[in-house]
Design an enzyme around this catalytic site. Structure first.
Site, PDB file in Angstrom:
ATOM      1  N   GLY A   1     -35.020 -65.855  14.950  1.00 45.08           N
ATOM      2  CA  GLY A   1     -33.622 -66.085  15.300  1.00 45.08           C
ATOM      3  C   GLY A   1     -33.480 -67.417  16.017  1.00 45.08           C
ATOM      4  O   GLY A   1     -33.664 -68.479  15.422  1.00 45.08           O
TER       5      GLY A   1
ATOM      6  N   SER B   1     -39.404 -64.721  16.664  1.00 46.43           N
ATOM      7  CA  SER B   1     -39.168 -66.162  16.445  1.00 46.43           C
ATOM      8  C   SER B   1     -38.239 -66.465  15.280  1.00 46.43           C
ATOM      9  O   SER B   1     -37.974 -67.653  15.010  1.00 46.43           O
ATOM     10  CB  SER B   1     -40.490 -66.935  16.234  1.00 46.43           C
TER      11      SER B   1
ATOM     12  N   TYR C   1     -35.379 -69.041  17.848  1.00 45.67           N
ATOM     13  CA  TYR C   1     -36.566 -69.900  17.848  1.00 45.67           C
ATOM     14  C   TYR C   1     -36.821 -70.573  16.495  1.00 45.67           C
ATOM     15  O   TYR C   1     -37.716 -71.413  16.386  1.00 45.67           O
ATOM     16  CB  TYR C   1     -37.797 -69.128  18.323  1.00 45.67           C
TER      17      TYR C   1
ATOM     18  N   ASN D   1     -38.604 -64.601  26.173  1.00 51.15           N
ATOM     19  CA  ASN D   1     -39.004 -65.984  26.495  1.00 51.15           C
ATOM     20  C   ASN D   1     -39.853 -65.920  27.763  1.00 51.15           C
ATOM     21  O   ASN D   1     -39.918 -64.869  28.414  1.00 51.15           O
ATOM     22  CB  ASN D   1     -37.774 -66.889  26.613  1.00 51.15           C
TER      23      ASN D   1
ATOM     24  N   GLY E   1     -29.838 -62.431  21.392  1.00 52.37           N
ATOM     25  CA  GLY E   1     -30.557 -61.786  20.293  1.00 52.37           C
ATOM     26  C   GLY E   1     -31.096 -60.411  20.653  1.00 52.37           C
ATOM     27  O   GLY E   1     -30.460 -59.629  21.374  1.00 52.37           O
ATOM     28  N   VAL E   2     -32.286 -60.140  20.151  1.00 51.86           N
ATOM     29  CA  VAL E   2     -32.876 -58.817  20.347  1.00 51.86           C
ATOM     30  C   VAL E   2     -33.226 -58.601  21.812  1.00 51.86           C
ATOM     31  O   VAL E   2     -33.158 -57.467  22.322  1.00 51.86           O
ATOM     32  CB  VAL E   2     -34.080 -58.642  19.397  1.00 51.86           C
ATOM     33  N   ASP E   3     -33.562 -59.664  22.517  1.00 49.77           N
ATOM     34  CA  ASP E   3     -33.877 -59.584  23.951  1.00 49.77           C
ATOM     35  C   ASP E   3     -32.668 -59.041  24.722  1.00 49.77           C
ATOM     36  O   ASP E   3     -32.789 -58.103  25.532  1.00 49.77           O
ATOM     37  CB  ASP E   3     -34.260 -61.000  24.421  1.00 49.77           C
TER      38      ASP E   3
ATOM     39  N   ASP F   1     -31.356 -51.144  14.166  1.00 49.83           N
ATOM     40  CA  ASP F   1     -31.259 -51.732  15.504  1.00 49.83           C
ATOM     41  C   ASP F   1     -32.487 -51.218  16.262  1.00 49.83           C
ATOM     42  O   ASP F   1     -32.644 -50.008  16.454  1.00 49.83           O
ATOM     43  CB  ASP F   1     -29.957 -51.254  16.160  1.00 49.83           C
ATOM     44  N   ILE F   2     -33.343 -52.114  16.686  1.00 53.23           N
ATOM     45  CA  ILE F   2     -34.619 -51.690  17.274  1.00 53.23           C
ATOM     46  C   ILE F   2     -34.418 -50.850  18.544  1.00 53.23           C
ATOM     47  O   ILE F   2     -35.261 -50.021  18.877  1.00 53.23           O
ATOM     48  CB  ILE F   2     -35.525 -52.920  17.544  1.00 53.23           C
TER      49      ILE F   2
HETATM   50  N1  AR6 Z   1     -32.723 -55.039  16.403  1.00 55.26           N
HETATM   51  C1  AR6 Z   1     -33.581 -55.627  15.546  1.00 55.26           C
HETATM   52  N2  AR6 Z   1     -33.592 -56.963  15.287  1.00 55.26           N
HETATM   53  C2  AR6 Z   1     -32.668 -57.714  15.928  1.00 55.26           C
HETATM   54  C3  AR6 Z   1     -31.740 -57.182  16.851  1.00 55.26           C
HETATM   55  C4  AR6 Z   1     -31.783 -55.768  17.073  1.00 55.26           C
HETATM   56  N3  AR6 Z   1     -30.941 -55.165  17.936  1.00 55.26           N
HETATM   57  N4  AR6 Z   1     -30.960 -58.184  17.325  1.00 55.26           N
HETATM   58  C5  AR6 Z   1     -31.382 -59.324  16.724  1.00 55.26           C
HETATM   59  N5  AR6 Z   1     -32.423 -59.034  15.872  1.00 55.26           N
HETATM   60  P1  AR6 Z   1     -34.040 -63.583  18.341  1.00 55.26           P
HETATM   61  P2  AR6 Z   1     -36.410 -65.305  18.745  1.00 55.26           P
HETATM   62  C6  AR6 Z   1     -33.202 -59.960  15.033  1.00 55.26           C
HETATM   63  O1  AR6 Z   1     -33.154 -64.768  18.411  1.00 55.26           O
HETATM   64  O2  AR6 Z   1     -36.093 -66.095  17.533  1.00 55.26           O
HETATM   65  C7  AR6 Z   1     -33.624 -64.837  23.083  1.00 55.26           C
HETATM   66  O3  AR6 Z   1     -32.553 -65.412  23.756  1.00 55.26           O
HETATM   67  C8  AR6 Z   1     -32.579 -61.266  14.636  1.00 55.26           C
HETATM   68  O4  AR6 Z   1     -31.741 -61.083  13.494  1.00 55.26           O
HETATM   69  O5  AR6 Z   1     -33.633 -62.372  19.095  1.00 55.26           O
HETATM   70  O6  AR6 Z   1     -37.827 -64.876  18.984  1.00 55.26           O
HETATM   71  C9  AR6 Z   1     -34.881 -64.766  23.937  1.00 55.26           C
HETATM   72  O7  AR6 Z   1     -34.582 -64.608  25.314  1.00 55.26           O
HETATM   73  C10 AR6 Z   1     -33.809 -62.122  14.304  1.00 55.26           C
HETATM   74  O8  AR6 Z   1     -34.227 -61.883  12.955  1.00 55.26           O
HETATM   75  O9  AR6 Z   1     -35.541 -63.955  18.897  1.00 55.26           O
HETATM   76  C11 AR6 Z   1     -35.551 -66.070  23.668  1.00 55.26           C
HETATM   77  O10 AR6 Z   1     -35.063 -67.101  24.511  1.00 55.26           O
HETATM   78  C12 AR6 Z   1     -34.899 -61.542  15.218  1.00 55.26           C
HETATM   79  O11 AR6 Z   1     -34.350 -60.340  15.776  1.00 55.26           O
HETATM   80  C13 AR6 Z   1     -35.196 -66.359  22.241  1.00 55.26           C
HETATM   81  O12 AR6 Z   1     -33.967 -65.681  21.992  1.00 55.26           O
HETATM   82  C14 AR6 Z   1     -35.338 -62.452  16.342  1.00 55.26           C
HETATM   83  O13 AR6 Z   1     -34.259 -63.238  16.806  1.00 55.26           O
HETATM   84  C15 AR6 Z   1     -36.231 -65.797  21.290  1.00 55.26           C
HETATM   85  O14 AR6 Z   1     -35.922 -66.180  19.979  1.00 55.26           O
END
Ligand code: AR6
Length: 189
Positions: A132, A130, A134, A33, A41-43, A19-20
């Protein structure tokens, strides 16, 4: 922690499953975003762990400079996170691949490393930007990201770069992509 480490020039690339928000590094990168207003997600995880001061700092940046364009990066403090800084970047939304998605993804990684370098930070951890919401194909994202991070390490933009993956399956995809990366072009090319 499950993972691998590889020497790259004077630095190192780590591939880990974690978990980052738990990583003790100088900066973690947020897959944000353009509004920097948080999300899923991670955000969402980063904003929850950093506390409300992170959102206030992000909104102030957008008030002063406008939305963050895709492929760019900006830094804030890490507030309640173990990491001292958060580097917010915006990866491309996958729209089929003919809209510059790979170069925008490479830019998100490169600009994040440049932001870290500007703050003189040594260690930076990235999520799979990107990959997840995206919708970027993970194998192409891995090749694009790893090539860019390898170049960044060779350019001494950071010393310790971590790709923080969220499952053992993802770790394996990224490890295979690292092994299959074509050799780096010779310096000066
Ligand atoms: N630690 C590490 N990796 C993670 C964690 C974590 N705690 N949580 C999720 N991931 P995403 P995107 C992974 O959707 O595709 C948001 O709503 C996850 O499994 O977080 O760039 C933003 O506000 C995936 O492999 O980011 C934007 O609107 C990776 O992180 C949009 O989503 C990225 O998934 C950005 O989409």
């Amino acid at each position: 922690m499950n993972g691998h480490a590889f020497a790259v020039g004077p630095g190192r690339l780590h591939l880990v499953v974690a978990d980052i928000t738990a990583l003790t590094v100088d900066a973690i990168v947020n897959a944000a975003n353009p509004s920097l207003a948080g999300g899923g997600g991670v955000d969402g995880a980063i904003h929850r762990a950093a506390g409300p001061r992170l959102l206030a700092a992000c909104l102030e940046i957008v008030r002063q400079s406008g939305p963050l364009p895709t492929g760019r990066a900006v830094a804030t403090p890490g507030f309640d996170l173990p990491a001292a800084h958060v580097i917010h970047t915006v990866g491309p939304i996958w729209r089929g691949g003919a809209n510059n998605e790979p170069s925008l993804l490479a830019s998100a990684y490169r600009e994040s490393l440049l932001a870290a370098k500007a703050l003189r930070l040594g260690s930076v951890a990235f999520p799979a930007i990107s990959c997840g919401a995206y919708g970027f194909p993970v194998d192409l994202a891995a090749r694009t990201a790893l090539r860019t991070l390898r170049q960044g390490l060779m350019d001494c933009l950071a010393q310790e770069v971590t790709m923080c993956l969220f499952s053992d399956h993802a770790l394996n995809v990224w490890r295979v992509a690292w092994g299959a990366l074509p050799p780096a072009p010779p310096a000066g090319d």
